[in-house]
Design a protein around this motif. Structure first.
Motif, short mmCIF file in Angstrom:
data_model
loop_
_atom_site.label_atom_id
_atom_site.label_comp_id
_atom_site.label_asym_id
_atom_site.label_seq_id
_atom_site.Cartn_x
_atom_site.Cartn_y
_atom_site.Cartn_z
N GLY A 58 0.67 -1.34 0.06
CA GLY A 58 0.01 -0.17 -0.53
C GLY A 58 0.99 1.52 0.38
N GLU A 59 1.98 1.40 1.24
CA GLU A 59 2.68 2.11 1.13
C GLU A 59 3.45 2.59 -0.41
OE1 GLU A 59 4.84 2.17 4.82
OE2 GLU A 59 2.97 1.61 5.55
N GLU A 60 3.99 1.67 -0.88
CA GLU A 60 4.80 1.78 -2.10
C GLU A 60 4.01 2.89 -3.43
OE1 GLU A 60 7.58 -1.99 -1.50
OE2 GLU A 60 6.19 -1.82 -3.15
N GLU A 61 2.87 2.71 -3.01
CA GLU A 61 1.84 3.10 -4.23
C GLU A 61 1.93 4.34 -3.80
OE1 GLU A 61 -1.42 0.38 -4.04
OE2 GLU A 61 -0.41 -1.18 -4.90
N GLY A 62 1.58 4.87 -3.00
CA GLY A 62 1.49 5.63 -1.80
C GLY A 62 0.12 6.69 -1.44
N THR A 63 -0.43 5.28 -1.04
CA THR A 63 -2.14 5.00 -1.14
C THR A 63 -2.19 4.46 0.90
OG1 THR A 63 -2.44 2.60 -1.70
CG2 THR A 63 -3.83 4.51 -2.88
N PHE A 64 -2.04 5.53 1.71
CA PHE A 64 -2.19 5.14 2.38
C PHE A 64 -3.81 5.20 3.58
CE2 PHE A 64 1.50 8.13 2.59
CZ PHE A 64 1.89 6.93 3.34
N LYS A 65 -3.33 3.68 4.26
CA LYS A 65 -5.15 3.68 5.23
C LYS A 65 -5.58 4.00 6.31
CE LYS A 65 -5.57 -1.29 4.84
NZ LYS A 65 -5.46 -2.09 5.41
N VAL A 66 -6.37 4.84 6.38
CA VAL A 66 -5.88 5.45 7.63
C VAL A 66 -8.37 5.11 8.32
CG1 VAL A 66 -6.77 7.68 8.69
CG2 VAL A 66 -5.14 7.66 6.68
N GLY A 67 -7.92 5.13 9.45
CA GLY A 67 -9.39 4.89 10.02
C GLY A 67 -9.43 6.44 10.53
N SER A 68 -10.99 6.46 10.43
CA SER A 68 -11.54 7.70 11.14
C SER A 68 -12.97 6.91 11.79
CB SER A 68 -12.05 8.05 9.84
OG SER A 68 -13.02 7.62 9.45
N LEU A 69 -12.69 7.95 12.93
CA LEU A 69 -13.60 7.41 13.77
C LEU A 69 -14.14 8.08 14.80
CD1 LEU A 69 -13.92 4.67 16.31
CD2 LEU A 69 -12.74 5.63 17.31
N TYR A 70 -15.88 8.56 14.98
CA TYR A 70 -16.92 9.49 15.13
C TYR A 70 -17.47 9.28 16.04
CZ TYR A 70 -15.04 11.33 11.00
OH TYR A 70 -14.58 11.16 9.98
N ALA A 71 -18.15 9.98 17.50
CA ALA A 71 -19.14 9.72 18.63
C ALA A 71 -20.25 8.56 17.95
CB ALA A 71 -18.39 10.54 19.53
N THR A 72 -20.44 9.98 16.55
CA THR A 72 -21.97 9.74 16.50
C THR A 72 -22.10 10.76 15.43
OG1 THR A 72 -23.78 10.14 16.15
CG2 THR A 72 -22.22 11.56 17.85
N LEU A 73 -22.48 10.12 13.93
CA LEU A 73 -23.00 10.89 13.08
C LEU A 73 -24.52 11.76 12.91
CD1 LEU A 73 -21.47 9.04 10.80
CD2 LEU A 73 -20.33 10.93 11.27
N SER A 74 -24.92 11.71 13.90
CA SER A 74 -26.59 11.86 14.26
C SER A 74 -26.41 13.97 14.17
CB SER A 74 -26.71 11.40 14.95
OG SER A 74 -26.39 11.61 16.18
N ILE A 75 -24.95 14.07 14.39
CA ILE A 75 -25.02 15.51 14.78
C ILE A 75 -24.47 16.21 14.12
CG2 ILE A 75 -24.17 17.40 16.76
CD1 ILE A 75 -23.71 15.29 18.97
N ASP A 76 -24.68 17.68 13.57
CA ASP A 76 -24.23 18.15 12.70
C ASP A 76 -22.56 18.32 12.52
OD1 ASP A 76 -26.76 18.10 10.51
OD2 ASP A 76 -27.29 20.23 11.48
N PHE A 77 -22.40 18.76 14.03
CA PHE A 77 -21.22 18.92 14.00
C PHE A 77 -20.53 17.59 13.80
CE2 PHE A 77 -17.23 19.03 16.75
CZ PHE A 77 -16.64 19.74 16.70
N CYS A 78 -20.74 16.79 14.49
CA CYS A 78 -19.70 15.13 13.81
C CYS A 78 -19.67 14.59 12.64
CB CYS A 78 -20.11 13.96 14.56
SG CYS A 78 -20.29 14.61 16.65
#
Lengths: 346, 325
Positions: A58-78
């Motif tokens: 993955g790194e050789e191709e230059g694509t990183f894998k990133v995990g994104s984590l949110y408390a909720t997606l029901s609030i506009d802020f998140c």
């Protein structure tokens, strides 16, 4: 006959599941074609792992894998942060694996463990509890994963922490109310979700902001946030019934603001004179402030999209070997009837 | 067949709960004279009417020996449905509400059908469906709040008729209808019998499956009612609408003396259970009890109320047995 019904039910189940699946894929594609949603530990997540042939490739191709984590997606802020993260990820060609923990820190820690097992390169995460997330973040660091905290702080070493200054937001809010009341009156502060760092910092800010006005009487009422807006509206209604002499209710995030507004609007003939100081800025709130007729007299606006964007960009920089600042602040601003037209114009 | 005592006539069996309720009211009133004012009593009733309504639907299921953990998510789905029908689909308010109630009944019937036809435990199936339904809400709304509901619709949650909020009127109307169904119809009696002893019910010619599916339908309709009232009350529908209301609904029924094993309980109990919860929530804020203590006290009061109630009932039961001998 029984068999027939059984078959029909099975078909309905399968069809409805298929329909759900289709929709999920569609909405995912709409936002970001690389985003993938991980709701439960295991399952989908491990499938996506199989697709990429390990870290190095993955790194050789230059694509990183990133995990994104949110408390909720029901609030506009998140959702705003999610938008920022996904946009920045698309620009930098980063693959996103997304997790949501429904305001349950324990579930959040499990998802981080899941990210570690999938060998992500970095994690961009929103913590609602600074202590509860520390062990899993340490585990991620030990596994050599770059960790960037967005919004909430984590009580352990992370590579970068991006957040709006919550204490500053609280102070702006408290100070504005002090001025609004000319230093005289009674204020009700709704403290929500004890243990939530962000809320505690804002709450401390309210008090600091009001310190300059010793003739303002402050009362605090707590609500654990279990029942959302409805719960907050009940708590505020009860508190106003107990003491109808409050001049302003100070609130710490959008659900509390909307709950307080609902409580007043339901009893408009009795509580019509009581004002609400908001936090966060969704469209409905902005309209209310702009009208000048709503109990809502002001709010503190954050820039969730900027926070999300900065979070991913900083993670990307660390991955490329650049150094970043440990703490990155995103601005907050006070919005009132006086300056709302300027804010809307932006 | 032994005649089962139920309904208002059996109110004396709740003397334990009533006594506790009176005692806590006296304490709250002594600490804050604003407690027993008209405005505050109305506020308490309006707040409890929401979980009271779903408590009634849950009550049918518990009497029948089942339960439904999806009601919280169903409140959410129905709130979203009614909001979408009025805003995006631009349908008239009455039609939107009717369609929403029908949708609630349909989801309930689906839950009931899967449970009774497959034999999957109700607890597991409904627990799993909770996340499915909540997930569907997020998919449909894209996680966004639906606002700009028609002004006339908000009346359901906010306006009064002769000084009484419409939400309270809906709650009491539902209580009366539920009482009539449970006590004056064959279906109602079958709910008790099938819940208390399914085998006996089967041999006396009751179609247990049909009864259970109908109970799930009723529960779905009450969830739809609660979702509609909530949406009107808050003037907006958040994707989290109704979160954790299943626990409130079950609490209301169980505090009110319903047995989770089925067959025992009544509508009067639901009202009392809802009153206990509503009075405690409101009263603790009224007397300015420190926030963290509120949680501790609430739990303790509920436990005391229920133990006292059990104790009173046991007393009553032994007397009856002795008399019979």
């Amino acid at each position: 006959m029984k068999k027939m019904i059984g078959i029909v039910l099975t078909v309905i189940c399968v069809l409805s599941l298929a329909a759900c699946g289709g929709k999920a894929a569609e909405s995912g594609a709409g936002e970001n074609n690389e985003a993938e949603t991980v709701n439960e530990a295991g399952g989908e997540a491990s499938d996506s792992m199989d697709e990429t042939s390990g870290d190095a490739a993955g790194e050789e191709e230059g694509t990183f894998k990133v995990g994104s984590l949110y408390a909720t997606l029901s609030i506009d802020f998140c959702k705003g942060m999610q938008e920022g993260v996904n946009e920045a990820a698309a620009e930098n060609g980063v693959q996103i694996i997304e997790g949501v923990y429904d305001i349950d820190a324990n579930k959040g820690s499990e998802i981080i463990q899941n990210f570690i097992n999938q060998k992500v390169d970095a994690i961009v995460m929103q913590a609602i509890d600074s202590e509860a997330f520390a062990p899993s973040v340490e585990a991620a660091k030990e596994a050599g994963i770059v960790v960037v905290a967005i919004d909430g702080r984590v009580n352990t070493q992370v590579d970068c922490w991006v957040a709006s200054d919550n204490t500053e937001g609280g102070i702006l809010s408290g100070d504005f109310i002090g001025q609004y009341l000319n230093g005289e009156g009674e204020v009700l502060i709704i403290t929500s979700e004890p243990g939530n760092v962000t809320m505690v910092e804002r709450n401390n800010g309210f008090h600091t902001g009001l310190e300059k006005y010793p003739n303002i009487k402050i009362t605090e009422v707590m609500d654990d946030g279990q029942n959302g807006v409805e719960g907050y509206s009940e708590t505020v209604e009860n508190a106003l019934n107990a003491n109808p002499n409050y001049d302003v209710i100070i609130t710490g995030y959008s659900d509390v603001t909307n709950g307080a507004l609902a409580a007043i609007e339901m009893n408009i003939e009795r509580f019509g004179e009581i004002k609400v100081m908001g936090y966060d800025a969704d469209e409905a709130m902005l309209e209310k402030i702009a009208s000048g007729e709503s109990p809502l007299i002001g709010t503190i606006a954050q820039e969730p999209k900027v926070i999300g964007r900065l979070g991913l960009e900083n993670a990307y920089k660390v991955l490329k070997g650049e150094t970043v600042e440990e703490e990155v602040g995103a601005e907050v601003s006070l919005i009132t009837f006086e300056n709302i037209s300027e804010y809307m114009a932006q | 067949m032994k005649k089962v005592k139920m309904g208002w006539s059996g109110i004396s069996q709740y003397s334990g709960l009533v006594i506790i309720l009176v005692i806590i009211c006296i304490i709250f009133q002594a600490k804050n004279p604003l407690f027993l004012t008209f405005d505050n009593v109305i506020a308490i009733l309006r707040q409890l009417s929401i979980y009271g309504i779903v408590g009634i639907g849950m009550g049918f299921l518990i009497l029948n020996g089942y339960l439904d953990l999806t009601v919280g998510s169903m409140i959410g789905i129905c709130g979203v449905t009614v909001a979408y029908l009025m805003t995006a689909a631009n349908l008239p308010i009455w039609l939107s509400v009717l369609l929403t109630l029908a949708a609630g009944g349909a989801i309930g019937a689906f839950n009931g059908a899967v449970i009774t036809y497959t034999g999957i435990p109700a607890f597991i199936f409904t627990l799993a469906m909770t996340t499915v339904y909540r997930g569907i809400i997020y998919l449909v709304t894209d996680g966004k709040t639906i606002s700009n509901l028609p002004k006339a619709f908000l009346a359901i949650g906010r306006n009064n008729i002769m000084g009484i909020p419409i939400a309270i009127i809906i709650f009491f109307a539902t209580l009366i209808i539920a009482w009539v169904i449970l006590n004056r119809t064959t279906f109602g009696r079958s709910v008790y019998v099938a819940g208390g002893n399914p085998l006996a019910a089967k041999y006396s010619g009751i179609n247990n499956r049909k009864i259970t599916i109908l109970c799930y339908m009723i529960c779905g309709v009450t969830a739809a009612m609660a979702g509609t009232v909530l949406a009107a009350k808050l003037s907006a529908v958040q994707p989290t609408l109704g979160n954790s209301y299943e626990m409130e609904a079950i609490s209301v029924a169980v505090i009110g003396g319903m047995s989770l094993t089925g067959g025992v309980g009544s509508i009067a109990g639901i009202l009392l259970g809802a009153l206990v919860l509503g009075v405690i929530d409101n009263g603790m804020i009224m007397i300015g009890l420190a926030s963290y203590w509120q949680m501790v006290v609430k739990g303790i009061v509920i436990v005391i109320a229920v133990i006292f109630d059990i104790y009173k009932k046991k007393g009553a039961l032994t007397i009856r047995k002795i008399r019979r001998k």
